[in-house]
Each structure stands twice: as C-alpha cells, then as structure tokens.
Design a protein around this motif. Structure first.
Motif, PDB file in Angstrom:
ATOM      1  N   ASN A 121       0.849  -1.191   0.000  1.00  0.00           N
ATOM      2  CA  ASN A 121       0.000   0.000   0.000  1.00  0.00           C
ATOM      3  C   ASN A 121       0.887   1.244   0.000  1.00  0.00           C
ATOM      4  O   ASN A 121       1.191   1.806   1.050  1.00  0.00           O
ATOM      5  CB  ASN A 121      -0.924   0.012   1.216  1.00  0.00           C
ATOM      6  CG  ASN A 121      -1.968   1.126   1.128  1.00  0.00           C
ATOM      7  OD1 ASN A 121      -1.791   2.108   0.404  1.00  0.00           O
ATOM      8  ND2 ASN A 121      -3.052   0.981   1.863  1.00  0.00           N
ATOM      9  N   PRO A 122       1.312   1.688  -1.169  1.00  0.00           N
ATOM     10  CA  PRO A 122       2.255   2.814  -1.232  1.00  0.00           C
ATOM     11  C   PRO A 122       1.643   4.160  -0.858  1.00  0.00           C
ATOM     12  O   PRO A 122       2.379   5.090  -0.512  1.00  0.00           O
ATOM     13  CB  PRO A 122       2.675   2.816  -2.704  1.00  0.00           C
ATOM     14  CG  PRO A 122       1.526   2.195  -3.426  1.00  0.00           C
ATOM     15  CD  PRO A 122       0.984   1.160  -2.498  1.00  0.00           C
ATOM     16  N   LEU A 123       0.326   4.282  -0.912  1.00  0.00           N
ATOM     17  CA  LEU A 123      -0.300   5.571  -0.629  1.00  0.00           C
ATOM     18  C   LEU A 123      -0.253   5.936   0.854  1.00  0.00           C
ATOM     19  O   LEU A 123      -0.513   7.085   1.218  1.00  0.00           O
ATOM     20  CB  LEU A 123      -1.753   5.588  -1.130  1.00  0.00           C
ATOM     21  CG  LEU A 123      -1.919   5.479  -2.650  1.00  0.00           C
ATOM     22  CD1 LEU A 123      -3.388   5.615  -3.035  1.00  0.00           C
ATOM     23  CD2 LEU A 123      -1.081   6.530  -3.380  1.00  0.00           C
ATOM     24  N   GLN A 149      -7.939   5.478   4.464  1.00  0.00           N
ATOM     25  CA  GLN A 149      -7.052   6.615   4.211  1.00  0.00           C
ATOM     26  C   GLN A 149      -6.516   6.589   2.782  1.00  0.00           C
ATOM     27  O   GLN A 149      -6.558   7.589   2.068  1.00  0.00           O
ATOM     28  CB  GLN A 149      -5.883   6.582   5.200  1.00  0.00           C
ATOM     29  CG  GLN A 149      -4.840   7.678   4.966  1.00  0.00           C
ATOM     30  CD  GLN A 149      -3.631   7.520   5.880  1.00  0.00           C
ATOM     31  OE1 GLN A 149      -3.701   6.898   6.937  1.00  0.00           O
ATOM     32  NE2 GLN A 149      -2.499   8.074   5.470  1.00  0.00           N
ATOM     33  N   SER A 150      -6.016   5.435   2.376  1.00  0.00           N
ATOM     34  CA  SER A 150      -5.435   5.344   1.035  1.00  0.00           C
ATOM     35  C   SER A 150      -6.505   5.348  -0.048  1.00  0.00           C
ATOM     36  O   SER A 150      -6.281   5.851  -1.157  1.00  0.00           O
ATOM     37  CB  SER A 150      -4.563   4.098   0.911  1.00  0.00           C
ATOM     38  OG  SER A 150      -5.293   2.940   1.211  1.00  0.00           O
ATOM     39  N   GLN A 151      -7.693   4.820   0.261  1.00  0.00           N
ATOM     40  CA  GLN A 151      -8.769   4.826  -0.724  1.00  0.00           C
ATOM     41  C   GLN A 151      -9.156   6.264  -1.091  1.00  0.00           C
ATOM     42  O   GLN A 151      -9.410   6.585  -2.254  1.00  0.00           O
ATOM     43  CB  GLN A 151      -9.999   4.087  -0.207  1.00  0.00           C
ATOM     44  CG  GLN A 151     -11.111   3.998  -1.245  1.00  0.00           C
ATOM     45  CD  GLN A 151     -12.377   3.361  -0.698  1.00  0.00           C
ATOM     46  OE1 GLN A 151     -13.395   4.030  -0.574  1.00  0.00           O
ATOM     47  NE2 GLN A 151     -12.319   2.073  -0.378  1.00  0.00           N
ATOM     48  N   ALA A 152      -9.178   7.129  -0.101  1.00  0.00           N
ATOM     49  CA  ALA A 152      -9.518   8.534  -0.356  1.00  0.00           C
ATOM     50  C   ALA A 152      -8.507   9.188  -1.298  1.00  0.00           C
ATOM     51  O   ALA A 152      -8.872   9.975  -2.176  1.00  0.00           O
ATOM     52  CB  ALA A 152      -9.582   9.292   0.969  1.00  0.00           C
ATOM     53  N   ILE A 153      -7.214   8.857  -1.124  1.00  0.00           N
ATOM     54  CA  ILE A 153      -6.171   9.397  -2.008  1.00  0.00           C
ATOM     55  C   ILE A 153      -6.312   8.802  -3.402  1.00  0.00           C
ATOM     56  O   ILE A 153      -6.196   9.500  -4.417  1.00  0.00           O
ATOM     57  CB  ILE A 153      -4.773   9.103  -1.433  1.00  0.00           C
ATOM     58  CG1 ILE A 153      -4.614   9.745  -0.052  1.00  0.00           C
ATOM     59  CG2 ILE A 153      -3.679   9.607  -2.373  1.00  0.00           C
ATOM     60  CD1 ILE A 153      -3.341   9.359   0.676  1.00  0.00           C
TER      61      ILE A 153
END
Length: 360
Positions: A121-123, A149-153
């Motif tokens: 998960n790099p984001l 958190q990463s899904q939003a990005i």
C-alpha cells in the motif's frame, strides 16, 4: 509558481541540475540506483539493459534504446494530456520497465515525481497530494482500496494505470463501485511499457492501441505487434486475443498456460473470471488460479490452486457443486490444491509454475 522537473524522496528534492551533477547522498541502495538511472538519462545514455517479463518468450535481459523510451513517454503524455509540472507518483520497482518508465516520463514531461519504495500500500507513505498520473500493479490497487485513508487518495488520482498483471474480476468490480479513474495496460519490456490501454468502465475490457501501433494475430490467435516504441521488428507474443477491429482487442490469456487435458484445450485465464464470483462467496477474498498438472491418462489434468494455510474440504465440495452449473465436465477442476503463499514475479504477477511446486 510550480518548479518543474523535480524528483522528491521523502523530504528531499532533487532538480535536474542536482541529478545531472550527481548531487545526492542517498545511502539507500534502492533510491541510489533510481537516481543513478536519472543521471544516466540526463547525460544522454543511448541504451539500457532491462529484465523482460517473458511475454514473448523466456525471461531474459534485453537492450532497450533511448529512442524507444522517448517514443513511449511521448505517446502516454499525449494520450493523457499531461502538462509540465504535473505531480506524479512512482511506487513501482524502478529496476523493472514499469518503474523505469515512470522516471523517464517525469524527466521528459518536466513533471514533479514523488518516488517511494514499492510496497503493498504505497499511498500510506505519500504526502496528501492529488496526483495527475500514477502507475500501480493490481495488488497495490487492491490494498489501497481496502484502507480508508489510502482509498480517499486513490479516488483523487486523475489518471491511474494498472499493469504488470491482469486485474481480477473482484478488483475491477471494486474499481467501478468506487468510481476510480483507471486504465488496465497491455505491454511488456520489449514494447517499453504499454502499447494499449483499456479504460475500466465495465467488467469486459477492450484494449485500444496507442497511436502508431499496429496489431494482428497469427494462426494460433496470438497477438503480433508493430510499434515505434518496440523498434522496427515485429513482436510475436504468447498472448491469445480476440480482435475487435484493427485498433482494439480483448485479451484472452497466455497461450503457454493453455492446458491440454485428454485432447480438450483449456484456457485457464479465460475460465478464472467466470469462477471468481462463486469462489469469493465460498472462500472469501483468497487468491486462486487454474493450472495443468501432469496426468498419465489425460496428459494434463485441470487443478485449482488456492492461497490458503489449510485444507477446506467442506468449502471444496460446495464450490465443486456450484461449478457444475457453470462448466461442462471437461472444464471442472479434477483436484484442489493449496499453497500457503503464492510466489510472485518482480512485476507482481503470480508465478504459476513455482507456486505449483510448493502446493500442499
């Protein structure tokens, strides 16, 4: 004012002048080799040796010329209309063609590239930026979607390209549900990254070739490619396709994964999407694939391999009953095997032969 043409690693920024003159002190070997490549590019190196993924034969190191990489970067820039100073993210392995081309794109486009080590998960390791262009492998996209958190990005990325391996039906469904602006790529080291893109707007993917690319098939329905980014030669791939027209195609799977079971030819990568929905309902979000196991009577028999720590006999029986309603008897798995952890290639593809060797 946007400062164009930067490489950003954590809180350190490198301009083209820094890169050209070797003004960096990155002790980390991964970042050091990436910046060294950038320096070589800016110094005008004309060729680079890269490991291939095996799409046109056995994996090997091949020589890629600068002109090929420049043509590829320009075609992608024009397709997505990327402007100077755009924020990009490189989270792929920069030893491989996908990561190398992200470095080239940043330098050629005069973009601002945020470089992070490849991770699931790099984001989670990036600043909160609305990126214009990002390349990921399916495993990374799946992990990003599973985290709030990463899904939003991810949802704010203007153009996401997914390559290295096909996206599963479950992943495509999730991308559609979350309205991610994503494209599945088709390409290989020999074509210097992608030569075709399929926008994910439905479950069936249709690949459109980039400008200047010509495609066809041989007698076995395997894709042939003529592309400026591949040099002057015609490439014969091991990928089975269905031509839609002279500029687009559907990918069916790899010819070298075809299973000959008692004279019946089975294409596992065409069957796996049909199995995905009932499999997920019964086994959950486990990875699986179909494979040909040597058999004295049939030559090869179809087996299902599941990424699971222990044998699940009750679930096996339930799945087999459901599959009887979807496939004829020749297309049913004759055995179910388990592997504790699937072995993957550096580009994120499941290494089917090596995983099979480690089955329970």
């Amino acid at each position: 004012m946007i400062i164009m043409g930067k490489i950003i690693i954590e809180n350190r920024t490198y301009t083209k002048t820094d890169l050209l003159q070797g003004h960096w002190k990155e002790a980390d070997p991964y970042f050091h080799q990436a910046l060294t490549f950038c320096q070589q590019w800016l110094q005008g190196n004309q060729s680079f040796e890269l490991p291939s993924s095996g799409s046109t034969g056995a994996p090997k190191d091949i020589l890629v010329h600068r002109t090929q990489m420049e043509i590829s970067a320009a075609a992608t820039r024009d397709f997505f209309n990327i402007s100077k100073g755009s924020p990009l993210l490189c989270c792929l392995n920069t030893w491989m063609i996908g990561g190398k081309m992200m470095l080239v794109r940043a330098l050629e486009w005069e973009a601002n590239l945020y470089l992070v080590k490849p991770s699931e998960n790099p984001l989670l390791d990036t600043p909160t930026i609305n990126f214009d262009f990002v390349a990921m492998v399916p495993m990374q996209v799946s992990a990003c979607l599973a985290n709030g958190q990463s899904q939003a990005i991810l949802k704010k990325i203007k153009n996401l390209i997914i390559g290295g391996a096909p996206s599963s039906p479950a992943l495509i469904k999730k991308i559609l549900q979350e309205d991610i602006q994503a494209y599945q790529t088709y390409g290989m080291t020999e074509t210097v990254s992608h030569i075709a893109l399929a926008k994910i707007t439905g479950e069936e993917l249709i690949y459109q070739v980039l400008p200047g690319v010509k495609i066809g098939t041989d007698a076995q329905q395997r894709l042939c490619i003529q592309a400026p980014m591949a040099g002057s030669k015609t490439l014969q791939t091991n990928d089975l396709v269905e031509m839609v027209d002279d500029k687009s195609f559907k990918w069916l799977g790899r010819s070298d994964f075809t299973i000959n079971s008692g004279g019946i030819k089975l294409q596992p990568e065409g069957m796996e999407p049909k199995m995905a929905v009932p499999f997920e309902r019964i086994f959950g979000h486990q990875n699986f694939f179909l494979y040909g196991k040597a058999d004295e009577k049939l030559g090869q028999k179809l087996v299902l391999i599941i990424e699971e720590q222990r044998i699940q006999e009750e679930k096996e029986q339930e799945l087999q009953e459901v599959l009887k309603t979807l496939f004829n008897r020749y297309h049913l798995p004759k055995e179910i095997l388990y592997a504790k952890a699937f072995i993957r290639t550096p580009s994120g593809k499941i290494n089917r032969p090596e995983t099979f060797k480690h089955c329970l």
